[in-house]
Design a protein around this motif. Sequence first.
Motif, PDB file in Angstrom:
ATOM      1  N   PHE A 130      -6.118  -7.140  -2.789  1.00  0.00           N
ATOM      2  CA  PHE A 130      -7.117  -8.099  -2.351  1.00  0.00           C
ATOM      3  C   PHE A 130      -6.679  -9.538  -2.560  1.00  0.00           C
ATOM      4  N   LEU A 156      -7.898  -2.813  -8.002  1.00  0.00           N
ATOM      5  CA  LEU A 156      -8.753  -3.498  -7.056  1.00  0.00           C
ATOM      6  C   LEU A 156      -9.409  -4.708  -7.710  1.00  0.00           C
ATOM      7  N   ILE A 185      -4.853  -1.399  -2.465  1.00  0.00           N
ATOM      8  CA  ILE A 185      -5.235  -2.422  -1.518  1.00  0.00           C
ATOM      9  C   ILE A 185      -5.165  -3.742  -2.265  1.00  0.00           C
ATOM     10  N   PHE A 220      -6.001  -6.070   7.268  1.00  0.00           N
ATOM     11  CA  PHE A 220      -6.458  -4.720   6.900  1.00  0.00           C
ATOM     12  C   PHE A 220      -6.546  -3.844   8.146  1.00  0.00           C
ATOM     13  N   TYR A 227       0.832  -1.204   0.000  1.00  0.00           N
ATOM     14  CA  TYR A 227       0.000   0.000   0.000  1.00  0.00           C
ATOM     15  C   TYR A 227       0.867   1.254   0.000  1.00  0.00           C
ATOM     16  N   MET A 276      -1.406   3.367   7.152  1.00  0.00           N
ATOM     17  CA  MET A 276      -1.149   2.688   5.891  1.00  0.00           C
ATOM     18  C   MET A 276       0.239   3.024   5.386  1.00  0.00           C
TER      19      MET A 276
END
Lengths: 332, 415, 290
Positions: free
Chosen positions: C40, C99, C38, C229, C32, C237
């Motif tokens: 996934f 994403l 992000i 997360f 990040y 972050m």
Amino acid sequence: MTARDLIPIAVLTILAALLPLVVTSSPVLNFLVFMLIVALGAQGWNILGGFGGQFSFGHAAFFGTGAYVTAILQLRYGVNAWAGLVLATGAGAVVGWSIGYLSFRSGLRGSYFALVTLAFAEVFRILANAASFTGGAAGLLIKLDVSPANLQFADRAVFYWLVLALVAAVLLLTRWIQRSRFGAQLVAVRENEDAAKALGVDSLAVKLRAIALSGAVTALSGCLYAQYFLYIDANIAYGSWISVELLLAPIIGGVGTVFGPVVGALTLHGLGEVAKQFAGRIPGIDLIVFGGVLVLAVAFARGGILGLLERLRDRGRGMVARGTKEVSHAGR
Amino acid sequence: MGRSVQDSAFSGISRRTVLKAGAAAAAFAAVPVAAPSILRAQTPAAVKIGILQPVTGALAHDGDLGRLGAEMAINEINAAGGIKSLGGAKIEMLFGDARSTPEAGTQEVERMQAEGVSAIVGGFASPICLAASQAAARYDLPYLVDVGVSDQIMTRGLANTFRFSPGFGKVTQVALDNLTAINDRAGKPAKTVVLVHEDGLFGSGLAKLLQAELPKRGFEILETIAHPTPARDMSNVALRIRSLNPDLVIPSNYYGEFVLLARTMQQQRIKPKGVYAILGGAASNGRFVKEFPQAAQNVIDCNHWHDPKNPKALALRKAVEGQGKSFAYNVSLNYSNLLLLADAIERAGSTDRKKIIEALNASTFAGHIMPYGPTKFVNGQNEGATPINTQIQGEDIKVIFPDAFAEAKANFPAA
Amino acid sequence: MYSPQIILEAALNGLMTGAVYALIALGLTLIYGVLHIINFAHGALLTCAMFGVWIAWAWLGMDPYLVILPLVPLMFALGYGLQRFVIGPASHGDDGNILLVTLGLSIVLENVLLALFQSDTRTLDTDYSFQVVALGPLLLSYPRVIGLGVAVVVTGLLWLVLNRTDTGKAIRAVAKEKLGANLVGIDVPHVYAVTFGMGCACLAVAAGLLMPTFYVNPRIGGAFVLVAFTVVVLGGMGSLPGALLGGLFIGVVESLCGLFLGDSLGQIGIFLIFIAVLLVRPTGLFGAKA
């Protein structure tokens, strides 16, 4: 809105409505009903995510609220299913507004907003799984009592028409948003929130309206899910599967467009049905194909399927234009 | 992804409605038999039976075993000459993947209906059974629940739905009766209990019933501990058990969690007088015994289990293990359900759904391999269905109670 | 209601579990911090690494801790390749696309594993899996004590790489100012891929530490991803020390909540913290730089 805005929606809806008269196959109807329920929820997501640019990863929070509210009202308080439908939709708006109020006031955007919605949905899921008035982990079983008064129909086609009518209504709503002042403000916030604010747009109010509407529409789809399958539990209603699905459909179909969520839902579920032909006995092969197609779609079809179609059309027009030396773009 | 029973962050996608037709083991070739002296122009049409199992998603492993049981029964029936009252009609399996979700189960039922099945067997998980049996009810299509233990399945008054195996209420009742009997026989060494359950439909439902019933039988519940599936860690659960020091631990959870719990308890040197699982995910699983014999030792389970004295069961076990698969209870249950259904069709002498339902309602079928005795359906529920107790002893799972089926004596309290 | 000893033990357990969360979160936060995405597919990649450990143990008889050594470069290569040849080109630099691509990847990876290994739950057993270190009256799990130590060392190593090597400097430059880095001749796609690879390498370590006591099935990664997360957000972050401290903190919170509320409801503690942090202080509790 002009007639030009309404005609495509009207034509497509009428064509879709005629379908059960031609196709009497139950598996097909059942497939279409479920697909349309997902499409409806995805339309809800699209209002906030597509037009407002606020990507939610937790639309299960609204879907589940719709499903639980109608189920609980019917089971615990003997409320009529139709009234339950209306109240569930309202509850979705309230939950949407509340989550929006908390997150937007704190200035959350982008990844942060995505994560916070994800967390809200998870909290709801855990609570619904533990609380007793939601039936806990046993879930809720809506009483099987087939009667139009109970929003349960002997013929799958009737339910199909009902969901279709609601999808069409939301298509109109989305078209109206697109044409309205509110829609313009929403898009302005998406494109550049600071600039929009500088121009006097109350961005918080705009985003709150969008998330309330979005929550309401998605709750409506959750309510229809509960009414169609007559059983929900926490993992069905608030599970991350629905968040993912409601987000994928508009993005695949065309984010921020009127028809995108419906096209996307149809494509995704149609693809699933096609992929099953490849599946054989090995588990998951179809889904590997599916995931791969998703990646490829993103790589080669920016703006979703509708975006791709538009580019193809433009390219076609461009060629025609070059061929005839005609440069007029009247009508665009 | 298979969220019906458990849901993990982003596996939600594998639940997408996709179905697949399993290659039917009993692919039936319709070759006309030339038999001039007998008035039979052609072999009779195959009887199609829908087998609904979740073979992708969270429950894929269980669904796979369920399908295996059904397949073996169908092969056996066909090899023995098919349905004789229908002129030796073979059974054709129409397989549907329930994808571990209710809507995929529903979609499969619709497809099976469209392809003209005479009955459906399976479902495995309660949410799938609930949705699928309801969809089948629209067409008066007989639906045999293979495992789904939720009592809600049988209380909806659906005429098409039958359950050969016991439901929650019955399992808990029997589990408690047997526990009391085993404890009494050993001189009542166990008085205090800690319940450990997964927080889904199965674990929570069971815990609720136990909380109401255990005190009535003289047990004191020190604490009820819920955990999610999948659980990342069992040390807390183990810590609490250690601090409470109960005589008895009653777990109800799935394979991974139970193994984790048993190993963590072993690590933390927690040795209660007994571990008494109810519908334990691992406690009747051959692999658990093989891989962690120490942690598994003396664990008692009250679960679906075949009759160990039935020669047919032993033969099936041999065949299943010969394929390198574990002989789990849903193999025996699906196997038995298919035999039961074939018997009903045989007696109905027809593939007419109403007649099959009638035949099922009148069934006294005893040729299955479960310790249930002759079948007797009351409102769709088989009255004779009962779980029995097994215990892991040495490297084997032995039936220890009731005595009629017992292969070994209960090792309780555990030394 | 609980004796102080139990509470202390639960806290220590949480601390040690948290160390593994921290390792998983390290990879996530690194990715990040540099790519601003992000990831996934992180959970599915963790599952891949866990299967890697299991295979090496089951087929080659390797010790799970030893497997970490070859698995780190393998996972690095996998991560590098994925970013360089799939995620990067497919997403055209658009966040929404990234994403989706990582989501698509996670679906593919998870189901490839499902096709290869079925949905069976697998465990491995070592002599030390369930050994304990007795610390006075406290019994601490031996593999977890090792896990805590390794997590701290790995964080330190990562910090050194980022701060003391040329590659690290390039990564930090790209994280801060992509355009500028590009202008001074840094190969940005390469740096992105290296970062992604390093994030995946962290997962290899986490997998090696998890497997002696945990189990693996094709869906298991999801169980860790939401926690990761939370850790990333909590720590800020992109912040490495934040991820370590955040992981340890979340581990303790989860453990204590689990002790007092039960493990099911205990999960809520994590998410409420997550939401509260996001709403009140989205840059993270540990004051990380963006």
